[in-house]
Write a protein that holds these residues in place. Structure first.
Motif, PDB file in Angstrom:
ATOM      1  N   VAL A   1       0.830  -1.197   0.000  1.00 53.72           N
ATOM      2  CA  VAL A   1       0.000   0.000   0.000  1.00 53.72           C
ATOM      3  C   VAL A   1       0.871   1.256   0.000  1.00 53.72           C
ATOM      4  CG1 VAL A   1      -1.742   1.317   1.271  1.00 53.72           C
ATOM      5  CG2 VAL A   1      -1.884  -1.178   1.165  1.00 53.72           C
ATOM      6  N   GLN A   2       0.509   2.190  -0.868  1.00 47.58           N
ATOM      7  CA  GLN A   2       1.166   3.489  -0.951  1.00 47.58           C
ATOM      8  C   GLN A   2       0.095   4.552  -0.723  1.00 47.58           C
ATOM      9  OE1 GLN A   2       2.911   4.290  -4.794  1.00 47.58           O
ATOM     10  NE2 GLN A   2       4.006   6.076  -4.074  1.00 47.58           N
ATOM     11  N   VAL A   3       0.393   5.535   0.123  1.00 49.53           N
ATOM     12  CA  VAL A   3      -0.521   6.645   0.380  1.00 49.53           C
ATOM     13  C   VAL A   3      -0.044   7.842  -0.439  1.00 49.53           C
ATOM     14  CG1 VAL A   3      -1.422   8.236   2.113  1.00 49.53           C
ATOM     15  CG2 VAL A   3      -1.093   5.820   2.684  1.00 49.53           C
ATOM     16  N   LEU A   4      -0.952   8.402  -1.228  1.00 48.13           N
ATOM     17  CA  LEU A   4      -0.655   9.574  -2.049  1.00 48.13           C
ATOM     18  C   LEU A   4      -1.548  10.718  -1.571  1.00 48.13           C
ATOM     19  CD1 LEU A   4      -0.843   7.777  -5.520  1.00 48.13           C
ATOM     20  CD2 LEU A   4       1.210   8.267  -4.187  1.00 48.13           C
ATOM     21  N   VAL A   5      -0.977  11.885  -1.358  1.00 51.92           N
ATOM     22  CA  VAL A   5      -1.734  13.055  -0.924  1.00 51.92           C
ATOM     23  C   VAL A   5      -1.535  14.157  -1.957  1.00 51.92           C
ATOM     24  CG1 VAL A   5      -2.104  14.731   0.926  1.00 51.92           C
ATOM     25  CG2 VAL A   5      -1.389  12.393   1.496  1.00 51.92           C
ATOM     26  N   SER A   6      -2.652  14.732  -2.433  1.00 51.61           N
ATOM     27  CA  SER A   6      -2.610  15.753  -3.482  1.00 51.61           C
ATOM     28  C   SER A   6      -3.601  16.863  -3.162  1.00 51.61           C
ATOM     29  CB  SER A   6      -3.011  15.162  -4.837  1.00 51.61           C
ATOM     30  OG  SER A   6      -2.275  14.009  -5.141  1.00 51.61           O
ATOM     31  N   SER A   7      -3.353  18.034  -3.744  1.00 53.59           N
ATOM     32  CA  SER A   7      -4.362  19.092  -3.686  1.00 53.59           C
ATOM     33  C   SER A   7      -4.876  19.299  -5.105  1.00 53.59           C
ATOM     34  CB  SER A   7      -3.777  20.381  -3.109  1.00 53.59           C
ATOM     35  OG  SER A   7      -2.783  20.892  -3.944  1.00 53.59           O
ATOM     36  N   TYR A   8      -6.165  19.538  -5.208  1.00 58.31           N
ATOM     37  CA  TYR A   8      -6.815  19.775  -6.488  1.00 58.31           C
ATOM     38  C   TYR A   8      -7.486  21.134  -6.442  1.00 58.31           C
ATOM     39  CZ  TYR A   8      -6.572  14.854  -8.049  1.00 58.31           C
ATOM     40  OH  TYR A   8      -6.150  13.624  -8.461  1.00 58.31           O
ATOM     41  N   GLU A   9      -7.484  21.834  -7.566  1.00 63.66           N
ATOM     42  CA  GLU A   9      -8.266  23.053  -7.708  1.00 63.66           C
ATOM     43  C   GLU A   9      -9.024  22.949  -9.018  1.00 63.66           C
ATOM     44  OE1 GLU A   9      -7.624  27.835  -8.038  1.00 63.66           O
ATOM     45  OE2 GLU A   9      -6.572  26.764  -6.445  1.00 63.66           O
TER      46      GLU A   9
ATOM     47  N   PRO B   1      -9.794   2.512  -8.915  1.00 63.80           N
ATOM     48  CA  PRO B   1      -9.697   1.110  -8.521  1.00 63.80           C
ATOM     49  C   PRO B   1      -9.410   0.919  -7.030  1.00 63.80           C
ATOM     50  CG  PRO B   1      -7.752   1.762  -9.782  1.00 63.80           C
ATOM     51  CD  PRO B   1      -8.692   2.929  -9.792  1.00 63.80           C
ATOM     52  N   PHE B   2      -8.979   1.980  -6.353  1.00 64.33           N
ATOM     53  CA  PHE B   2      -8.611   1.913  -4.943  1.00 64.33           C
ATOM     54  C   PHE B   2      -9.288   3.047  -4.173  1.00 64.33           C
ATOM     55  CE2 PHE B   2      -4.915   0.279  -7.360  1.00 64.33           C
ATOM     56  CZ  PHE B   2      -4.924  -1.034  -6.891  1.00 64.33           C
ATOM     57  N   PRO B   3      -9.270   2.998  -2.846  1.00 61.25           N
ATOM     58  CA  PRO B   3      -9.914   4.051  -2.054  1.00 61.25           C
ATOM     59  C   PRO B   3      -9.339   5.442  -2.321  1.00 61.25           C
ATOM     60  CG  PRO B   3      -9.449   2.158  -0.667  1.00 61.25           C
ATOM     61  CD  PRO B   3      -8.760   1.921  -1.987  1.00 61.25           C
ATOM     62  N   ARG B   4     -10.250   6.403  -2.377  1.00 65.45           N
ATOM     63  CA  ARG B   4      -9.883   7.815  -2.509  1.00 65.45           C
ATOM     64  C   ARG B   4     -10.771   8.598  -1.551  1.00 65.45           C
ATOM     65  NH1 ARG B   4      -8.938  11.335  -7.873  1.00 65.45           N
ATOM     66  NH2 ARG B   4      -6.879  10.497  -7.467  1.00 65.45           N
TER      67      ARG B   4
ATOM     68  N   ASP C   1      -5.184   9.184  -1.522  1.00 67.18           N
ATOM     69  CA  ASP C   1      -5.381   7.905  -2.198  1.00 67.18           C
ATOM     70  C   ASP C   1      -4.614   6.827  -1.463  1.00 67.18           C
ATOM     71  OD1 ASP C   1      -6.882   8.526  -4.707  1.00 67.18           O
ATOM     72  OD2 ASP C   1      -5.159   9.821  -5.086  1.00 67.18           O
ATOM     73  N   GLN C   2      -5.187   5.627  -1.411  1.00 65.31           N
ATOM     74  CA  GLN C   2      -4.480   4.443  -0.929  1.00 65.31           C
ATOM     75  C   GLN C   2      -4.463   3.464  -2.084  1.00 65.31           C
ATOM     76  OE1 GLN C   2      -6.985   3.915   2.651  1.00 65.31           O
ATOM     77  NE2 GLN C   2      -5.047   3.836   3.734  1.00 65.31           N
ATOM     78  N   VAL C   3      -3.280   3.244  -2.656  1.00 68.06           N
ATOM     79  CA  VAL C   3      -3.142   2.445  -3.868  1.00 68.06           C
ATOM     80  C   VAL C   3      -2.103   1.357  -3.665  1.00 68.06           C
ATOM     81  CG1 VAL C   3      -3.745   4.426  -5.326  1.00 68.06           C
ATOM     82  CG2 VAL C   3      -1.351   3.932  -4.874  1.00 68.06           C
TER      83      VAL C   3
ATOM     84  N   GLY D   1       3.059   2.130  -6.842  1.00 69.37           N
ATOM     85  CA  GLY D   1       3.422   2.292  -8.240  1.00 69.37           C
ATOM     86  C   GLY D   1       2.238   2.372  -9.193  1.00 69.37           C
ATOM     87  N   THR D   2       1.008   2.320  -8.680  1.00 68.62           N
ATOM     88  CA  THR D   2      -0.146   2.407  -9.570  1.00 68.62           C
ATOM     89  C   THR D   2      -0.830   3.762  -9.429  1.00 68.62           C
ATOM     90  OG1 THR D   2      -1.711   1.503  -7.945  1.00 68.62           O
ATOM     91  CG2 THR D   2      -0.565  -0.083  -9.371  1.00 68.62           C
ATOM     92  N   LYS D   3      -1.725   4.039 -10.353  1.00 65.40           N
ATOM     93  CA  LYS D   3      -2.503   5.281 -10.315  1.00 65.40           C
ATOM     94  C   LYS D   3      -3.908   4.946  -9.849  1.00 65.40           C
ATOM     95  CE  LYS D   3       0.261   7.534 -13.715  1.00 65.40           C
ATOM     96  NZ  LYS D   3       0.379   8.543 -14.692  1.00 65.40           N
ATOM     97  N   ASN D   4      -4.616   5.965  -9.363  1.00 68.28           N
ATOM     98  CA  ASN D   4      -5.943   5.721  -8.837  1.00 68.28           C
ATOM     99  C   ASN D   4      -7.058   6.353  -9.677  1.00 68.28           C
ATOM    100  OD1 ASN D   4      -7.695   4.483  -7.113  1.00 68.28           O
ATOM    101  ND2 ASN D   4      -7.589   6.059  -5.547  1.00 68.28           N
TER     102      ASN D   4
END
Length: 144
Positions: free
Chosen positions: A55-63, A76-79, A131-133, A136-139
């Motif tokens: 599991v990899q945790v990805l944190v992003s900001s969106y506007e 495909p994974f939790p967001r 994201d929890q992916v 190496g994958t995208k969500n």
């Protein structure tokens, strides 16, 4: 990696499980915890399930600009998303059901279901996205 997953899961669970805002002992620690959400299901009623390996945790900001509509996509994974500002309407294109989120709302996005989002307000939508992916994958998968 297992310790990171456990720590992340425990932190997320602690943040989501409280039932009322409270001080941790304001006389000794100037920390106030304000619960934002507590859920066991996604926005479409699915149980929340985590990736099964690495599991990899990805944190992003969106506007998202006013009037902008994101392309139809799925995860495909939790967001998880915290709405910092603006008004966002998310529509499940499979069911036609729409939900509107505003500043201060917490979104647990649907997993594996096609949906799209539109900024329906006059201000930009600002999101903090987690994201929890599988490592190496995208969500996000765009519908072709």
């Amino acid at each position: 990696m297992r310790k990171i997953l456990i720590s992340t899961t425990l932190l997320l669970a602690a943040a989501l499980s409280a039932t009322a805002a409270h001080a941790l002992d304001a006389s000794e620690t100037p920390v106030v915890v304000t619960p934002l959400a507590s859920r066991t299901e996604t926005a479409s009623g699915q149980p929340i399930t985590l990736p099964q390996k690495n599991v990899q945790v990805l944190v992003s900001s969106y506007e998202i600009a006013p009037g902008a509509t994101l392309p139809v996509h799925k995860h495909p994974f939790p967001r998880y998303a915290y709405v910092e500002g603006g008004t966002l309407q998310v529509t499940n294109v499979e069911t036609g059901k729409s939900t509107t989120y505003k500043s201060g709302d917490f979104i647990i996005e649907m997993i594996g279901q096609w949906h799209q989002a539109t900024n329906v307000g006059a201000d930009p939508v600002k999101l903090l996205v987690i994201d929890q992916v599988e490592e190496g994958t995208k969500n996000t998968v765009l519908r072709q």
